[in-house]
Design an enzyme around this catalytic site. Structure first.
Site, PDB file in Angstrom:
ATOM      1  NE  ARG A 199     -10.552  10.197   1.459  1.00 42.89           N
ATOM      2  CZ  ARG A 199      -9.473   9.941   1.577  1.00 42.89           C
ATOM      3  NH1 ARG A 199      -8.483  10.944   1.020  1.00 42.89           N
ATOM      4  NH2 ARG A 199      -9.039   8.542   1.448  1.00 42.89           N
TER       5      ARG A 199
ATOM      6  CG  ASP B 255      -2.365   3.036   6.255  1.00 40.63           C
ATOM      7  OD1 ASP B 255      -2.380   2.337   5.371  1.00 40.63           O
ATOM      8  OD2 ASP B 255      -2.276   4.596   6.721  1.00 40.63           O
TER       9      ASP B 255
ATOM     10  CG  ASP C 157      -1.859   7.327  -0.231  1.00 40.23           C
ATOM     11  OD1 ASP C 157      -1.441   8.752  -0.033  1.00 40.23           O
ATOM     12  OD2 ASP C 157      -3.052   7.331  -1.069  1.00 40.23           O
TER      13      ASP C 157
ATOM     14  N   GLY D  86     -10.025   7.327  -1.610  1.00 41.85           N
ATOM     15  CA  GLY D  86     -10.042   7.785  -2.667  1.00 41.85           C
ATOM     16  C   GLY D  86     -10.408   9.718  -2.770  1.00 41.85           C
ATOM     17  N   GLY D  87      -9.535  10.710  -3.626  1.00 44.11           N
ATOM     18  CA  GLY D  87      -9.971  11.821  -3.054  1.00 44.11           C
ATOM     19  C   GLY D  87     -11.532  11.673  -3.518  1.00 44.11           C
ATOM     20  CE  LYS D  88     -12.204  10.282  -9.834  1.00 48.52           C
ATOM     21  NZ  LYS D  88     -10.452  10.166  -9.701  1.00 48.52           N
TER      22      LYS D  88
ATOM     23  CB  SER E 222      -4.136   9.775  -8.181  1.00 46.26           C
ATOM     24  OG  SER E 222      -5.313   9.977  -7.843  1.00 46.26           O
TER      25      SER E 222
ATOM     26  CG  ASP F 252      -1.879   0.909   1.668  1.00 39.80           C
ATOM     27  OD1 ASP F 252      -2.062   1.805   0.646  1.00 39.80           O
ATOM     28  OD2 ASP F 252      -2.124   1.746   2.739  1.00 39.80           O
TER      29      ASP F 252
ATOM     30  CG  ASN G 290      -1.507  11.316  -5.952  1.00 39.52           C
ATOM     31  OD1 ASN G 290      -1.206  12.614  -6.651  1.00 39.52           O
ATOM     32  ND2 ASN G 290      -2.637  10.994  -5.815  1.00 39.52           N
TER      33      ASN G 290
HETATM   34  C1  XBP Z   1      -4.914   5.993  -0.229  1.00 42.65           C
HETATM   35  C2  XBP Z   1      -6.499   7.172   0.098  1.00 42.65           C
HETATM   36  C3  XBP Z   1      -6.351   7.266  -1.029  1.00 42.65           C
HETATM   37  C4  XBP Z   1      -5.723   9.281  -0.659  1.00 42.65           C
HETATM   38  C5  XBP Z   1      -6.093  10.328  -1.566  1.00 42.65           C
HETATM   39  O1  XBP Z   1      -5.747   4.986   0.662  1.00 42.65           O
HETATM   40  O2  XBP Z   1      -7.424   6.539   0.619  1.00 42.65           O
HETATM   41  O3  XBP Z   1      -8.158   7.878  -1.397  1.00 42.65           O
HETATM   42  O4  XBP Z   1      -6.223   9.758   0.517  1.00 42.65           O
HETATM   43  O5  XBP Z   1      -5.804  10.136  -3.142  1.00 42.65           O
HETATM   44  P1  XBP Z   1      -5.235   3.603   0.626  1.00 42.65           P
HETATM   45  P2  XBP Z   1      -6.554  10.355  -4.283  1.00 42.65           P
HETATM   46  O6  XBP Z   1      -3.964   3.549   1.929  1.00 42.65           O
HETATM   47  O7  XBP Z   1      -5.915   2.349   1.465  1.00 42.65           O
HETATM   48  O8  XBP Z   1      -4.740   3.362  -0.158  1.00 42.65           O
HETATM   49  O9  XBP Z   1      -6.454  11.538  -4.060  1.00 42.65           O
HETATM   50  O10 XBP Z   1      -5.650  10.275  -5.084  1.00 42.65           O
HETATM   51  O11 XBP Z   1      -7.696   9.907  -4.574  1.00 42.65           O
HETATM   52 MG    MG Z   2      -3.074   3.049   3.146  1.00 41.70          MG
END
Ligand code: XBP
Ligand code: MG
Length: 253
Positions: free
Chosen positions: A57, A184, A12, A53-55, A126, A10, A129
């Site tokens: 969210r 995480d 983030d 996912g940012g959108k 994304s 993973d 990122n």
């Molecule tokens: C990560 C996320 C992502 C980022 C935002 O989850 O929740 O959505 O916060 O990224 P994980 P984008 O670690 O479980 O993959 O804005 O590019 O969608």
């Molecule tokens: Mg994560």
């Protein structure tokens, strides 16, 4: 038991503390640029992280926390534009070098690479990122260290759905018994377990109270020889940091 053939990472929260110091800052900058009065605090963001996912969210935020907001045009398009702006801010934050890897991440990845262990990235964030984090925080050529980078909208259903892990393993021609996931978050472990994977958890500030039932182990960090991890659940034997030998033992257990 099958031999371990791949580590599925993973991004983030697992590779770096990107949520509070990267994504949250980028969202708020995009909102300000657009002249919106939305401002997400660190505390609110912890609640918004329920949705990956940012959108997705931002839609969740409007549905649950800002129900009075109306937009004259197409809301999906508006959110997509905001997300493009947010991604630009996020990539710029990483390009400025403001995002260190978490403890032990570089060491484990370099050990796996030296041992010819196959590796993939499996994330809801994304692709831009992921590239920004790997190239700026790990190494300029680090995207090539990973056989598959499974990211963002490549699957329609993001974590906690198992789809992104299933996709990555299909691309690699591997079965869940031949892989292990490093995550995480609660959404992350649900996704990995849903795909049939054993999962190693390193918690962070946003996820330390979450339910990680069924994890192979729960650690506060991967750790280093001189910065030992704390085991929050599970058995690390005599290990004091997460190295490939411990990953293999957890996979075989
Ligand atoms: C990560 C996320 C992502 C980022 C935002 O989850 O929740 O959505 O916060 O990224 P994980 P984008 O670690 O479980 O993959 O804005 O590019 O969608
Ligand atoms: Mg994560």
């Amino acid at each position: 038991m099958n031999e371990l053939k791949a580590l599925l990472f993973d991004v983030d929260g697992t590779l770096a503390d990107t949520e509070r110091d990267g994504h949250l800052v980028a969202f708020n900058r995009a909102f300000a640029d657009a002249g919106l009065d939305w401002h997400w605090s660190s505390e609110l963001y912890g609640e918004l992280l329920t949705v990956t996912g940012g959108k997705e969210r931002m839609h969740f935020y409007l549905d649950e926390y800002n129900t009075d907001f109306t937009h004259p045009g197409n809301l999906d398009d508006f959110i997509k534009q905001l997300h493009i702006a947010k991604t630009e801010h996020y990539v710029n934050i990483l390009a400025e070098g403001g995002m260190p890897l978490r403890s032990g991440v570089r060491r484990l990845i370099e050990e796996a690479r030296a041992a010819d262990m196959r590796m993939a990235i499996v994330t809801t964030t994304s692709p831009d990122n992921v590239t920004a984090l790997l190239t700026h925080a790990l190494a300029p050529d680090a995207t090539s260290w990973f056989e598959v980078i499974a990211a963002g909208d490549v699957v329609p259903a993001k974590k906690p759905a198992p789809d992104i892990y299933v996709y990555a393993m299909q691309e690699m021609g591997l079965s869940p018994a031949e892989c292990i996931a490093l995550e995480d978050s609660r959404n992350g472990i649900l996704s990995a377990q849903g795909a049939g994977l054993k999962t190693i958890i390193t918690v962070d500030a946003y996820t330390k109270g979450s339910d990680f039932s069924g994890a192979a182990i729960v650690l506060d960090q991967m750790g280093e020889p001189d910065i030992p991890f704390t085991v929050l659940a599970g058995d690390a034997g005599s290990s004091r940091y997460l190295d490939l030998a411990l990953v293999k033992r957890l996979h075989a257990a």
